[in-house]
Motif scaffolding. Structure first.
Motif, PDB file in Angstrom:
ATOM      1  N   UNK A   1       0.796  -1.233   0.000  1.00  0.00           N
ATOM      2  CA  UNK A   1       0.000   0.000   0.000  1.00  0.00           C
ATOM      3  C   UNK A   1       0.831   1.288   0.000  1.00  0.00           C
ATOM      4  N   UNK A   2       1.844   1.418   0.854  1.00  0.00           N
ATOM      5  CA  UNK A   2       2.590   2.683   0.829  1.00  0.00           C
ATOM      6  C   UNK A   2       3.377   2.864  -0.463  1.00  0.00           C
ATOM      7  N   UNK A   3       3.741   1.742  -1.085  1.00  0.00           N
ATOM      8  CA  UNK A   3       4.590   1.837  -2.277  1.00  0.00           C
ATOM      9  C   UNK A   3       3.759   2.083  -3.523  1.00  0.00           C
ATOM     10  N   UNK A   4       2.494   1.687  -3.460  1.00  0.00           N
ATOM     11  CA  UNK A   4       1.621   1.781  -4.622  1.00  0.00           C
ATOM     12  C   UNK A   4       1.100   3.206  -4.758  1.00  0.00           C
ATOM     13  N   UNK A   5       1.832   4.018  -5.474  1.00  0.00           N
ATOM     14  CA  UNK A   5       1.439   5.407  -5.682  1.00  0.00           C
ATOM     15  C   UNK A   5       0.992   5.588  -7.108  1.00  0.00           C
TER      16      UNK A   5
END
Lengths: 64, 713
Positions: A48-52
């Motif tokens: 989630x944090x990496x999926x920008x």
């Protein structure tokens, strides 16, 4: 003094048992719960944090 | 699939980022000024508004609520939008939150130097500001929950759990600890007295560290660390255990700030056991952070963002191991009241909060301004000078703390105190105070370097006020999960309100277990017949003691150790504090304990000592309080004060404040003036110093008149 306070509570003996039970149930439950989590769910969460969806120009090479 | 286009709000993130840097510099400079006064008392320029007792709370409030607070909001508002794939709930609330918070900080910076303080640590602000804090905090919480409710990502990443726990717990803590009775616009008295007040205060104080300085920053760690390392967190499972373990256990540990005090023993033991248990979730979290970098340590060499993060997470691990160790009663008997506590607090503040904030700022500015960091080299210099500053701060203060603790407890071979004069022990550590100020200066130089670097980065780039992104709308029901197989975990995080309720229950259990018996204790504090309410003059004197922040350096709580009873007298009893609104036990000793100060010295000694402490105690590091000799005491507000105290339970007779109190006050003041004459001091009866002397001479004398108690000496 603390003995007066604690002994003043009716049926105080059960409090200790209840508190150990709360803790045991809580942490056993939490442990079993995380073990039961599915791999694809965990991977999704970890990403989630990496999926920008935004990709600023400097994003990838900025830290180099 | 219905793809929606929307914009992330970068303006609010930038606003909080700039506020973080500015208030960080201000708060740290105030800290440096306080540090310098500890070896050079005249650094206050004999100016009451910048004297140690008043600027210490200014420093702590500024770095906690202004620096870390703004840093927290910056990081939360940036990461929340991206984790929820949604713009913040309301732009209006965002800006209300921002300006509201800055106004509160300005109000704090104005009132604390003026001496408007409740004296309760990290909750010093007076009641109108406390109400403002509650309003702004509600705005933040609404914005947070509103954004979560309109998210486009089905699942709530663990960072958001930490944010939610922060918002709710801080609200509960703030409201409970702020129960005060106003006595005018900028004066109030705690609803709780003595032991109860102490328990509520440290339940708050400890959890302010937990839920203002720790949980939000852990949430930020779980977002920014994987982001900066560009790899997922080591174990998501561990992060869940970390979260629930932490919020379930943390709330119980508050009484470890009151070990060996007059707090009932069961509460002390509870605090100690839960503090030790805290090691498990804390270290789980630290290892989770550090192991995220496994196989990526080469990046740490090159990237200042990661460098700062590694030290921050390591400092978190060190501080969360040290904290539980200090909560062991045996260790605490040595460490409490000494500079060891200050060193511990700063390893968390400078290392964990400071360095994580710096890493976020270095991460965010290039992204907000669509450019590269202006100088990686300068950021690396900042890292090293910051680290060096931290070491120069912390290590000497550890040495000072342990030296103090050992010297206070040392007996000679004949069984007398080796260092009966408290001053000897403090003079011994003054060189350490000097080194600490050097360390603090280095740390601040680093922050200036960062500010310049960020400014140049902003100048070089172009600010992007809104980031436009696209994401599919969140479907109401998930097609991925077959009907009936929805696990309760997914239901839990699918319903933020329900999740929130559960988290609140988890934190309330600990609070209630501590606070309900506290009310039972209220009925059971052994009353001491000879303990009477303070006289009107003593009330004014006590309020001067609070105004000047005397409890920043002087405790009023003698622990039941021979080393303390030999030095100060009979140890403190719970029943002695039943009229203390608020309690003034203090948490450090830069000067001797004052619980039994009454009658130790003649009135004239106090007068001369306040005028110039070094005239009576050569080498003392206490500042001069010469303004007390000339300022008139606040007689006009006496009726307000007495009636407020009556409302919180002090048994002044009805109508006492309208006439009889003033009469009693004048009579007692004249008596002190006469006492002063014996010491060749001519003073007027309406000055601040008279009230303060009345209060100091009263301290701890009640039980000396009690027939039931046996004196130690």
């Amino acid at each position: 003094m603390e003995q007066k306070v604690i002994c003043g509570i009716e049926g105080v003996g059960i409090y200790g048992v209840i508190s150990i039970l709360i803790f045991f149930v809580f942490f056993t439950g939490a442990f079993l719960w995380v073990l039961s989590l599915k791999k694809n769910y965990l991977e999704h969460m970890e990403d989630l944090p990496l999926d920008d969806s935004e990709k600023p120009a400097a994003d990838k090479n900025q830290s180099a | 699939m219905n793809v929606e286009t929307f914009k992330y709000d970068n303006r609010i993130v930038r606003a909080f980022a700039i506020a973080t840097v500015i208030w960080g510099i201000v708060g740290m400079l105030v800290g440096l000024l306080a540090a310098v006064q500890l070896f050079y008392p005249d650094a206050n320029l004999n100016f009451q508004f910048i004297t140690f007792g008043r600027i210490r709370p200014l420093h702590t409030n500024a770095v906690i609520f202004a620096f870390v607070g703004n840093g927290m909001f910056m990081g939360i508002y940036y990461s929340l939008q991206r984790l929820c794939k949604a713009r913040l709930f309301s732009d209006f609330i965002s800006w209300f939150h921002f300006w509201g918070w800055q106004s509160i900080i300005v109000a704090a910076a104005a009132t604390l130097p003026l001496g408007y303080t409740t004296s309760k640590e990290y909750a010093e602000l007076e009641w109108p500001i406390k109400i403002a804090i509650a309003v702004v905090w509600v705005a933040f919480t609404v914005n947070l929950i509103g954004t979560i409710l309109k998210r486009r990502e089905k699942h709530m990443y663990v960072a958001i759990w930490f944010y939610l726990a922060t918002a709710l717990t801080v609200a509960v803590l703030h409201v409970t600890n702020s129960m005060t009775m106003p006595a005018g616009w900028f004066k109030s008295y705690s609803m709780y007295a003595g032991v109860q007040d102490a328990l509520v205060q440290w339940w708050y104080g400890h959890n302010a560290v937990a839920f203002f300085l720790t949980t939000p920053y852990l949430g930020l760690m779980y977002y920014f660390l994987p982001k900066a390392a560009n790899r997922p967190i080591f174990s998501y499972r561990l992060s869940i255990i970390h979260f629930w373990g932490l919020i379930f256990i943390y709330i119980w540990a508050g009484p470890h700030h009151l070990l060996y005090t007059a707090l009932p023993d069961w509460a002390q033991s509870l605090g100690m056991v839960f503090s030790l248990m805290l090691i498990a979730p804390s270290w789980g979290g630290m290892l989770n952070g550090l192991l995220t970098l496994r196989g990526a340590w080469d990046k740490v060499r090159q990237d200042p963002v990661l460098k700062f993060m590694v030290v921050a997470v390591t400092a978190y691990g060190m501080a969360t191991l040290e904290g539980p160790v200090m909560a062991i009663k045996t260790v605490n008997s040595l460490s409490h009241y000494t500079d060891w506590t200050i060193a511990h607090a700063h390893s968390g503040a400078l290392g964990w909060n400071g360095f994580l904030t710096f890493s976020m700022l270095y991460f965010l500015f290039p992204r907000l301004y669509k450019t590269q960091l202006w100088s990686t080299k300068l950021a690396n210099y900042h890292f090293w000078i910051g680290l060096l500053g931290m070491m120069f701060y912390i290590i000497p203060i550890y040495v000072a703390g342990i030296t103090e603790g050992l010297m206070w407890k040392q007996f000679n071979k004949d069984g007398f105190l080796q260092y009966p004069n408290f001053l000897e022990t403090i003079v011994q550590v003054v060189p350490m105070f000097r080194l600490r100020a050097i360390g603090g200066s280095l740390y601040i130089i680093g922050v200036f370097m960062m500010a310049y670097n960020l400014y140049r980065t902003a100048k070089a780039g172009e600010f992007e006020p809104d980031t436009e992104v696209q994401a599919p709308a969140l479907e109401k029901t998930s097609s991925a999960v077959p009907h009936g197989k929805l696990s309760w975990h997914r239901m839990l995080e699918g319903k933020p309100i329900f999740f929130t309720v559960l988290a609140v229950v988890a934190i309330l259990i600990g609070g209630i277990v501590e606070i309900i018996p506290m009310y039972l204790v209220k009925e059971n504090v052994p009353t001491i017949a000879s303990v009477h309410p303070y006289t009107p003059l003593e009330v004014l004197g006590r309020d001067i003691y609070i105004r000047e922040g005397c409890l920043g350096c002087h405790s009023q709580m003698i622990r039941p150790f021979r080393s303390e009873t030999e030095r100060y007298g009979e140890y403190s009893k719970a029943g002695e504090f039943v009229y203390d609104h608020p309690f003034l036990w203090g948490s450090e000793r830069k000067g001797p304990d004052l619980a039994r100060e009454g009658g130790k010295y003649p009135a004239a000694w106090h007068y001369n000592h306040m005028d110039d402490p070094r005239s009576t105690s050569p080498g003392s590091i206490m500042p001069r309080y010469s303004w007390l000799l000339t300022q008139k005491m606040e007689m006009d507000s006496l009726p307000w004060r007495l009636s407020a105290l009556r409302r919180v339970g002090v048994p002044y007779p009805a109508g006492y404040e309208n006439g009889p109190a003033q009469k009693d006050l004048r009579a007692q003041a004249e008596k002190i003036v006469a006492d002063l004459k014996l010491g060749a001091v001519n003073a007027e009866p309406d000055k601040d110093i008279i009230a303060l002397i009345a209060y100091l001479q009263r301290l701890g004398t009640d039980i000396k008149n009690a027939p039931v108690t046996t004196a130690a000496k």
